[in-house]
Scaffold this active site. Structure first.
Site, PDB file in Angstrom:
ATOM      1  N   LYS A 175      50.750  57.070  60.832  1.00  0.00           N
ATOM      2  CA  LYS A 175      50.160  55.910  61.501  1.00  0.00           C
ATOM      3  C   LYS A 175      49.855  54.809  60.492  1.00  0.00           C
ATOM      4  O   LYS A 175      48.934  54.913  59.699  1.00  0.00           O
ATOM      5  CB  LYS A 175      48.853  56.275  62.217  1.00  0.00           C
ATOM      6  CG  LYS A 175      48.373  55.129  63.104  1.00  0.00           C
ATOM      7  CD  LYS A 175      46.907  55.150  63.416  1.00  0.00           C
ATOM      8  CE  LYS A 175      46.051  54.514  62.361  1.00  0.00           C
ATOM      9  NZ  LYS A 175      46.229  53.061  62.208  1.00  0.00           N
ATOM     10  N   GLY A 228      41.695  54.299  52.534  1.00  0.00           N
ATOM     11  CA  GLY A 228      40.893  53.341  53.301  1.00  0.00           C
ATOM     12  C   GLY A 228      39.479  53.305  52.761  1.00  0.00           C
ATOM     13  O   GLY A 228      39.258  53.603  51.582  1.00  0.00           O
ATOM     14  N   SER A 229      38.522  52.981  53.635  1.00  0.00           N
ATOM     15  CA  SER A 229      37.151  52.797  53.150  1.00  0.00           C
ATOM     16  C   SER A 229      36.442  54.130  52.938  1.00  0.00           C
ATOM     17  O   SER A 229      36.792  55.151  53.542  1.00  0.00           O
ATOM     18  CB  SER A 229      36.362  51.962  54.159  1.00  0.00           C
ATOM     19  OG  SER A 229      36.111  52.740  55.312  1.00  0.00           O
ATOM     20  N   VAL A 232      34.889  55.531  56.291  1.00  0.00           N
ATOM     21  CA  VAL A 232      35.846  56.249  57.155  1.00  0.00           C
ATOM     22  C   VAL A 232      36.253  57.562  56.476  1.00  0.00           C
ATOM     23  O   VAL A 232      36.373  58.605  57.128  1.00  0.00           O
ATOM     24  CB  VAL A 232      37.086  55.372  57.451  1.00  0.00           C
ATOM     25  CG1 VAL A 232      38.140  56.166  58.214  1.00  0.00           C
ATOM     26  CG2 VAL A 232      36.687  54.134  58.241  1.00  0.00           C
ATOM     27  N   GLU A 250      41.822  58.470  49.335  1.00  0.00           N
ATOM     28  CA  GLU A 250      41.752  57.388  48.346  1.00  0.00           C
ATOM     29  C   GLU A 250      40.872  56.314  48.952  1.00  0.00           C
ATOM     30  O   GLU A 250      41.283  55.635  49.893  1.00  0.00           O
ATOM     31  CB  GLU A 250      43.146  56.804  48.080  1.00  0.00           C
ATOM     32  CG  GLU A 250      44.018  57.633  47.193  1.00  0.00           C
ATOM     33  CD  GLU A 250      43.361  57.989  45.882  1.00  0.00           C
ATOM     34  OE1 GLU A 250      42.513  57.208  45.388  1.00  0.00           O
ATOM     35  OE2 GLU A 250      43.681  59.067  45.365  1.00  0.00           O
ATOM     36  N   CYS A 284      41.959  48.042  46.477  1.00  0.00           N
ATOM     37  CA  CYS A 284      40.883  48.959  46.098  1.00  0.00           C
ATOM     38  C   CYS A 284      40.751  48.982  44.584  1.00  0.00           C
ATOM     39  O   CYS A 284      39.727  49.390  44.054  1.00  0.00           O
ATOM     40  CB  CYS A 284      41.075  50.339  46.697  1.00  0.00           C
ATOM     41  SG  CYS A 284      42.620  51.071  46.317  1.00  0.00           S
ATOM     42  N   GLU A 385      31.403  47.532  48.175  1.00  0.00           N
ATOM     43  CA  GLU A 385      32.752  46.979  48.146  1.00  0.00           C
ATOM     44  C   GLU A 385      32.863  45.857  49.179  1.00  0.00           C
ATOM     45  O   GLU A 385      32.606  46.068  50.357  1.00  0.00           O
ATOM     46  CB  GLU A 385      33.782  48.076  48.460  1.00  0.00           C
ATOM     47  CG  GLU A 385      35.203  47.584  48.321  1.00  0.00           C
ATOM     48  CD  GLU A 385      36.247  48.672  48.538  1.00  0.00           C
ATOM     49  OE1 GLU A 385      36.116  49.432  49.510  1.00  0.00           O
ATOM     50  OE2 GLU A 385      37.206  48.737  47.737  1.00  0.00           O
TER      51      GLU A 385
HETATM   52  C1  UN1 Z   1      45.242  49.760  46.421  1.00  0.00           C
HETATM   53  O1  UN1 Z   1      44.636  48.749  46.143  1.00  0.00           O
HETATM   54  O2  UN1 Z   1      44.921  50.419  47.418  1.00  0.00           O
HETATM   55  O3  UN1 Z   1      47.280  49.301  40.999  1.00  0.00           O
HETATM   56  C2  UN1 Z   1      46.399  50.241  45.662  1.00  0.00           C
HETATM   57  C3  UN1 Z   1      47.445  48.475  41.882  1.00  0.00           C
HETATM   58  C4  UN1 Z   1      48.517  48.696  42.914  1.00  0.00           C
HETATM   59  C5  UN1 Z   1      48.084  49.639  43.971  1.00  0.00           C
HETATM   60  C6  UN1 Z   1      46.726  49.364  44.511  1.00  0.00           C
HETATM   61  N1  UN1 Z   1      49.694  49.179  42.248  1.00  0.00           N
HETATM   62  O4  UN1 Z   1      46.738  47.501  41.990  1.00  0.00           O
END
Ligand code: UN1
Length: 495
Positions: A175, A228-229, A232, A250, A284, A385
Site C-alpha cells: 500500500k 512513517g511517523s 503510527v 523506520e 526523515c 518532528e
Molecule cells: C527518508 O527521508 O525517509 O538519506 C529517507 C536520504 C535519502 C532517503 C531518506 N536517501 O536522505
C-alpha cells in the site's frame, strides 16, 4: 480529465469492491488532479492476501538468482522510464525534478543491488562439536509481507522494501501512501512487466488509517515493513506485537548538524541548506537542528539566513526552483502552528515563519523556509518532528557540549559534524547516538547498499538497505547433518 488508476490484485488491474475513489492532488497546483484511485476495503485486502498466499510456494522455489534477474530487468525499465516517473512524482508530491530524478535513481540502484544480492544470500558452514556431523545455516522466505510506505520518497522507499522482499522469495501486499499512489502504481507496473508472476505482488490503494490498519491486522500476513511517523509506528508495533508478527519500523527523526569552529564554513553552509530545505524539509533524515560553535555562531547564522533568503520557491517542474511546496494543507497548518509555538516558547524567529504566497505560490501549499535561533532542548520545536522547512539553531561552547545537544532528543536517525579536526571527528563517530553519522556531509544522502535506520524512537532496531534488510525479509534456518550412521547425543548430553 484525470487518469483513473486501479488496484492490482490476483494478477488483475481492478476497482475496489467499495466502488469508492479518491483524488491525488498536485500540492503545487491544486487544480491539477494527478489521478483518481480506488479506496480499498477489507474484502480487497482479503483477496490480495489470498492471492499472495497462492503464489508463495512457486515463487519461493524459484532460484534466487532467477528472481534477481527479474529485479535487474525492473531496474532497466526504471532507467527507461526515469524522466516520466520523476515528472509524475513531482506532480504528486511537489519536490523539485532534480530530487525526484534522484528518488527514482535510488530505486534503480536498489534494483541492481538486489540483482547482485540474489547471488549472495550467504549462509554459514560451521564445525560441529561431534565427529561425522555437518552444521550449516541458510535463509528461507518469511511468507506474505505487508509493505506500507510514505509519500516523501514515493519510489525509493517502496523500492527499498519491495526489491529485497521479493528477491528473498516472499509475496507482497503493498500500500503506497495515499498522497503518492501514482508512483507506487508505476513501480508495480514495472515489476509485472519485468516478469514478477501474477499474484506475487498485490497493490491496494487507500489511506493508512483504513487500508494500512487492515494490512497490519490481517492474520495471514507474516511481516510488516513500515516507514512513517513514530506515533503510527507505535500503534502498528502494538497491533503486530499482539500477533507476534515480524515488523520493521523506520520512523521519525530530529537530526542535527554540528558546525565546529575549525569547519570549512562554505561547505557546512551548503550542507545545511541542502539538509534542511531539500525536499522542503520533509525527509526523515532532514536537518531540523543546527548546532554552531559559539565563536562562529553569529557569522555563520548570518551567512545561512542570507543564503536561505535566496532559495527560490515554486513548482518543482520549473528547473530553476530550489524548494517545492509542502505536501498538503493540513501539513502546512501543522508547520505554521509549530512556528507559533516556537515564538511563544521564546525562540527567536530570524527568517520566514509564514505561508509563502504571491504569484505561482498562490496555487499550492507553500511555506517559507524558516529559521529559529536561540533554541534549547525542551522547546517543542526542538523536541518534536515538524516535517517541514523549519530549522532550529543552537549554540555550543565545545565539542562535548555540541554532542550533548545533538543527543538531547528522543530520536536517533541521522547526524552530521563539520570539522577538520580528526580527533573531533572520531570522537563524534563514537559518541553521537544515531544510526547514521556523516563527517563533513549533510544529514541526508543515504546510499542503498548501506544499512539505513536509527536508534531511540526512530525505529525498532531493524535496518533497511544493505545486507541487513535481507536478514529482515528472510527466516534463518539452522541445519545439522549427521552422517555417522548412529545416534550421537549432543555434547551437552555426553559430558
Ligand atoms: C527518508 O527521508 O525517509 O538519506 C529517507 C536520504 C535519502 C532517503 C531518506 N536517501 O536522505
Amino acid at each position: 480529465m484525470s487518469k483513473s488508476y486501479n488496484n492490482f490484485i490476483a494478477g488483475e488491474w481492478c476497482e475496489s469492491e467499495s466502488g469508492q475513489r479518491f483524488d491525488n492532488i498536485n500540492p503545487a497546483v491544486h487544480s491539477d488532479i494527478v489521478g483518481s484511485f480506488p479506496r480499498s476495503n477489507a474484502s480487497d485486502i482479503d483477496r490480495a492476501v489470498e492471492a499472495a498466499g497462492e503464489a508463495l510456494r512457486a515463487w519461493s522455489l524459484m532460484p534466487a538468482p532467477e528472481r534477481g534477474e527479474i529485479m535487474k530487468k525492473a531496474g532497466d525499465l526504471m532507467v527507461a522510464r526515469k524522466e516520466e516517473i520523476a515528472r509524475i512524482q513531482t506532480r504528486e508530491m511537489g519536490k523539485v525534478l532534480a530530487e525526484t530524478r534522484g528518488d527514482v535513481q535510488e530505486g534503480i540502484d536498489t534494483a541492481y543491488y538486489a540483482f547482485g544480492e540474489a547471488r549472495r544470500m550467504f549462509g554459514q558452514t560451521v564445525p560441529s562439536e561431534l565427529p561425522n556431523k555437518f552444521n550449516l545455516t541458510t535463509h528461507l522466505p518469511l511468507g506474505i509481507v505487508g509493505v506500507i510506505t510514505p509519500w516523501n520518497f514515493p519510489m525509493a522507499i517502496p523500492a527499498w522494501k519491495l526489491f529485497p522482499a521479493l528477491t528473498s522469495g516472499n509475496t507482497v501486499v503493498f500500500k503506497p501512501a495515499s498522497d503518492t499512489p501514482a508512483t507506487g502504481t508505476m513501480l508495480v507496473e514495472i515489476l509485472i512487466e519485468a516478469g514478477v508472476p501474477p499474484k506475487v505482488i498485490n497493490l491496494v490503494h487507500g489511506t493508512g488509517s483504513e487500508v494500512g490498519t487492515l494490512i497490519v491486522n490481517h492474520p495471514d500476513i507474516n511481516a510488516i515493513s513500515f516507514t512513517g511517523s513514530s506515533s503510527v509506528g507505535r500503534t502498528i508495533n502494538a497491533a503486530a506485537g499482539e500477533q507476534l508478527k515480524r515488523i520493521s519500523l523506520e520512523l521519525g527523526g530530529k537530526n542535527a548538524q554540528i558546525v565546529m569552529d575549525d569547519a570549512d564554513q562554505d561547505l557546512a553552509l551548503e550542507g545545511v541548506l541542502w539538509g534542511a530545505f531539500g525536499t522542503t524539509g520533509q525527509r526523515c533524515t532532514a536537518t531540523s537542528r543546527l548546532i554552531i560553535h559559539d565563536t562562529i555562531h553569529d557569522e555563520f547564522l548570518e551567512m545561512l539566513v542570507n543564503a536561505t533568503r535566496n532559495l527560490k520557491l515554486g513548482n518543482g517542474l520549473d528547473e530553476t526552483v530550489d524548494v517545492g511546496p509542502v505536501i498538503n494543507e493540513s501539513a502546512r497548518k501543522t508547520i505554521h502552528n509549530y512556528v507559533r509555538i516556537g515564538k511563544k516558547e521564546g525562540a527567536k524567529l530570524v527568517l520566514g515563519g509564514e505561508f509563502a504566497t504571491g504569484g505561482v505560490l498562490d496555487t499550492g501549499t507553500f511555506f517559507q523556509p524558516t529559521i529559529f535561533a536561540d533554541v534549547v532542548p525542551g522547546m517543542r520545536i526542538h523536541d518534536e518532528e515538524i516535517f517541514g522547512p523549519v530549522l532550529s539553531v543552537m549554540k555550543a561552547g565545545d565539542l562535548a557540549e555540541a554532542i550533548e545537544l545533538l543527543n538531547a532528543t528522543d530520536y536517533g536517525l541521522s547526524s552530521s559534524i563539520y570539522t577538520r579536526d580528526v580527533n573531533a571527528a572520531f570522537t563524534a563517530m563514537r559518541d553521537i547516538q544515531a544510526g547514521i553519522t556523516y563527517i563533513n556531509g549533510p544529514t541526508i544522502g543515504a546510499e542503498c547498499h548501506m544499512p539505513f535506520g536509527g536508534v531511540k524512537n526512530t525505529g525498532n532496531g531493524h535496518r533497511e538497505g544493505g545486507e541487513a534488510v535481507y536478514d529482515f525479509f528472510s527466516e534463518p534456518k539452522t541445519i545439522y547433518v549427521d552422517y555417522s550412521g548412529r545416534l550421537q547425543r549432543a555434547q551437552i548430553d555426553n559430558r
